[in-house]
Design an enzyme around this catalytic site. Structure first.
Site, short mmCIF file in Angstrom:
data_model
loop_
_atom_site.label_atom_id
_atom_site.label_comp_id
_atom_site.label_asym_id
_atom_site.label_seq_id
_atom_site.Cartn_x
_atom_site.Cartn_y
_atom_site.Cartn_z
N SER A 61 24.03 65.31 22.28
CA SER A 61 23.81 65.44 20.84
C SER A 61 24.83 66.36 20.19
CB SER A 61 22.40 65.99 20.57
OG SER A 61 21.43 65.05 20.97
N SER A 102 19.61 66.65 17.62
CA SER A 102 18.97 66.64 18.93
C SER A 102 18.29 65.29 19.09
CB SER A 102 17.94 67.75 19.07
OG SER A 102 17.20 67.58 20.27
N THR A 107 15.08 70.05 22.49
CA THR A 107 16.01 70.89 23.24
C THR A 107 15.91 72.34 22.79
OG1 THR A 107 17.44 69.01 23.55
CG2 THR A 107 18.47 71.17 23.81
N GLU A 239 27.33 62.35 34.25
CA GLU A 239 25.96 61.85 34.06
C GLU A 239 25.79 60.39 34.49
OE1 GLU A 239 23.69 63.11 30.54
OE2 GLU A 239 25.43 64.29 29.96
N HIS A 255 49.16 77.00 28.95
CA HIS A 255 49.25 78.47 28.98
C HIS A 255 48.42 79.07 30.12
CE1 HIS A 255 51.34 78.48 25.10
NE2 HIS A 255 50.60 77.42 24.87
N LYS A 349 15.28 71.24 32.79
CA LYS A 349 14.49 71.41 31.57
C LYS A 349 13.02 71.68 31.90
CE LYS A 349 17.37 68.88 28.27
NZ LYS A 349 17.53 67.77 27.32
O1 PA5 Z 1 22.90 63.57 28.13
C1 PA5 Z 1 21.87 64.24 28.11
O2 PA5 Z 1 20.76 63.78 28.40
C2 PA5 Z 1 21.96 65.69 27.72
O3 PA5 Z 1 23.27 66.12 27.61
C3 PA5 Z 1 21.18 65.91 26.40
O4 PA5 Z 1 21.86 65.32 25.32
C4 PA5 Z 1 21.01 67.40 26.17
O5 PA5 Z 1 20.25 67.95 27.23
C5 PA5 Z 1 20.33 67.72 24.86
O6 PA5 Z 1 19.19 66.96 24.67
P1 PA5 Z 1 18.97 66.26 23.26
O7 PA5 Z 1 20.18 65.39 23.06
O8 PA5 Z 1 17.72 65.48 23.40
O9 PA5 Z 1 18.89 67.37 22.27
#
Ligand code: PA5
Length: 364
Positions: A61, A102, A107, A239, A255, A349
């Site tokens: 996000s 978000s 989050t 991911e 640098h 989380k």
């Molecule tokens: O890809 C993901 O699942 C994470 O990077 C989420 O985006 C991150 O943990 C934040 O969560 P959210 O996007 O629901 O705020």
């Protein structure tokens, strides 16, 4: 007889349990829905009251904000900062437009920052599919760009990115982004047509790239508008492919990071440098890519250069985003992993919420 490559086999997508690859085909519809959704939101704030902008978010996000700020960097009329933290910096006040992004609305870093923005009286806008963020903003009468539920945040990139462009345009932070959005939409459409799973490996740039990066450790470099794209590629490889990857940005890496290649040692053959280039880079940035490549190439297993296509910076960013998203999904499938679930993030989380006792929405 030629043997079909793994990604061209009929069961190539079998491991993709939540259909991330198949969903990429809906990217144009997602783009259109995101644009219409953001245009329809009523904003009570006056553009002339805004002196700067903070966009708060994490992970999938937050990167949308970096991508937009990068693409429009030369056209921003006021400073735009991206906040990935619990605490807001001191400059955020009642003349700062705070956009809280978000996907889940749950989050904790983002929620904590959002509470501080409310305390400081900052005019705010939320971009979310629900959660505590949607609930709190609804109570306060703060505008929300609603996102559809049930997606992985990283797979909602266009739904997160397009509203930011629309909102910054509507608030006078960037002027007339309509043509940029139109061209970007065309870019999304072309990417789906040329990089989708039905396009065979020999004609498919994303599949070819995934094959080149299999069993390597990619080091992604960008510069200017392609810097946040390099970060996005790294995160998507992490991911979707569940594999290590690293990113850095020119000219800064000239640098410091450049010296580290002297000590690559046994890691060197595994490393693949991927340079994300923009035809409109500053002339000296172009020279830097070439000279830096000359210096570090002997230390790594290979170097790939990819140049963004498109007229507007936003379209060029979107072009690379689509390529990186498809590539990382294909890389996951080639690695034999399910690109969808991100178990490690979920575990982290849950561990945090177990110890925070539901207090994440408040101050520390
Ligand atoms: O890809 C993901 O699942 C994470 O990077 C989420 O985006 C991150 O943990 C934040 O969560 P959210 O996007 O629901 O705020």
């Amino acid at each position: 007889m030629t043997v079909p490559k793994p990604l061209d086999q009929p069961d190539a997508l079998a491991l993709d349990s939540i259909g991330l690859v198949a969903d990429m085909a809906n990217s144009v519809a997602a783009f259109d829905a995101a644009r219409a959704g953001a245009e329809a939101v009523e904003i009570p704030w006056k553009p002339e009251a805004i002196r700067n902008v903070a966009i708060c978010g994490m992970g999938g996000s937050a990167i949308a904000a970096d991508l937009v700020a990068g693409a429009f960097r030369e056209r921003l009329r006021v400073p735009v900062g991206v906040v990935r933290d619990y605490y807001l910096p001191g400059w955020i006040s009642d003349d700062t437009l705070v956009i809280v992004s978000s996907y889940s609305g749950e989050t904790e870093e983002t929620l904590t920052a959002c509470m501080q923005a409310l305390e400081r009286g900052s005019p705010s806008i939320g971009i979310t599919s629900g959660g505590k963020l949607a609930g709190r903003y609804a109570d306060e009468g703060i505008p929300i760009v609603p996102l559809p539920p049930g997606l992985q945040p990283r797979a909602a990139i266009l739904r997160l990115l397009v509203p930011l462009v629309v909102m910054l345009d509507r608030m006078g932070v960037i002027a007339s982004a309509g043509a940029d959005l139109d061209e970007s939409r065309d870019m999304v459409s072309e990417s789906v047509a040329t990089l989708g799973p039905d396009v065979p490996s020999e004609d498919n740039g994303a599949k070819t790239l995934a094959h080149s990066l299999l069993n390597t450790v990619p080091i992604i470099w960008g510069a200017e508008a392609t810097s946040p794209v390099a970060q996005r590629w790294k995160c998507q490889i992490n991911e979707n492919a569940k594999a290590p990857a690293y990113w850095a940005s020119l000219p800064e890496l000239d640098h410091n990071e450049i010296c580290g290649f002297e000590g690559m040692g046994e890691f060197g053959p595994m490393a693949r440098l991927v340079m994300l280039r923009d035809p409109r880079h500053h002339r000296q940035v172009g020279r830097r890519f070439e000279l830096t490549r000359e210096i570090v190439e002997p230390a790594v297993g290979g170097v790939l250069e990819i140049t963004a296509d498109g007229n507007s910076p936003l379209a060029r960013v979107v072009d690379l985003i689509m390529l990186g998203d498809y590539m990382s999904l294909y890389l996951g499938l080639l690695r034999g992993v399910d690109p969808g679930p991100v178990e490690a993030i979920g575990r982290l989380k849950s561990g945090l919420s177990a110890t925070s006792n539901g207090q994440a929405l408040g101050p520390a």
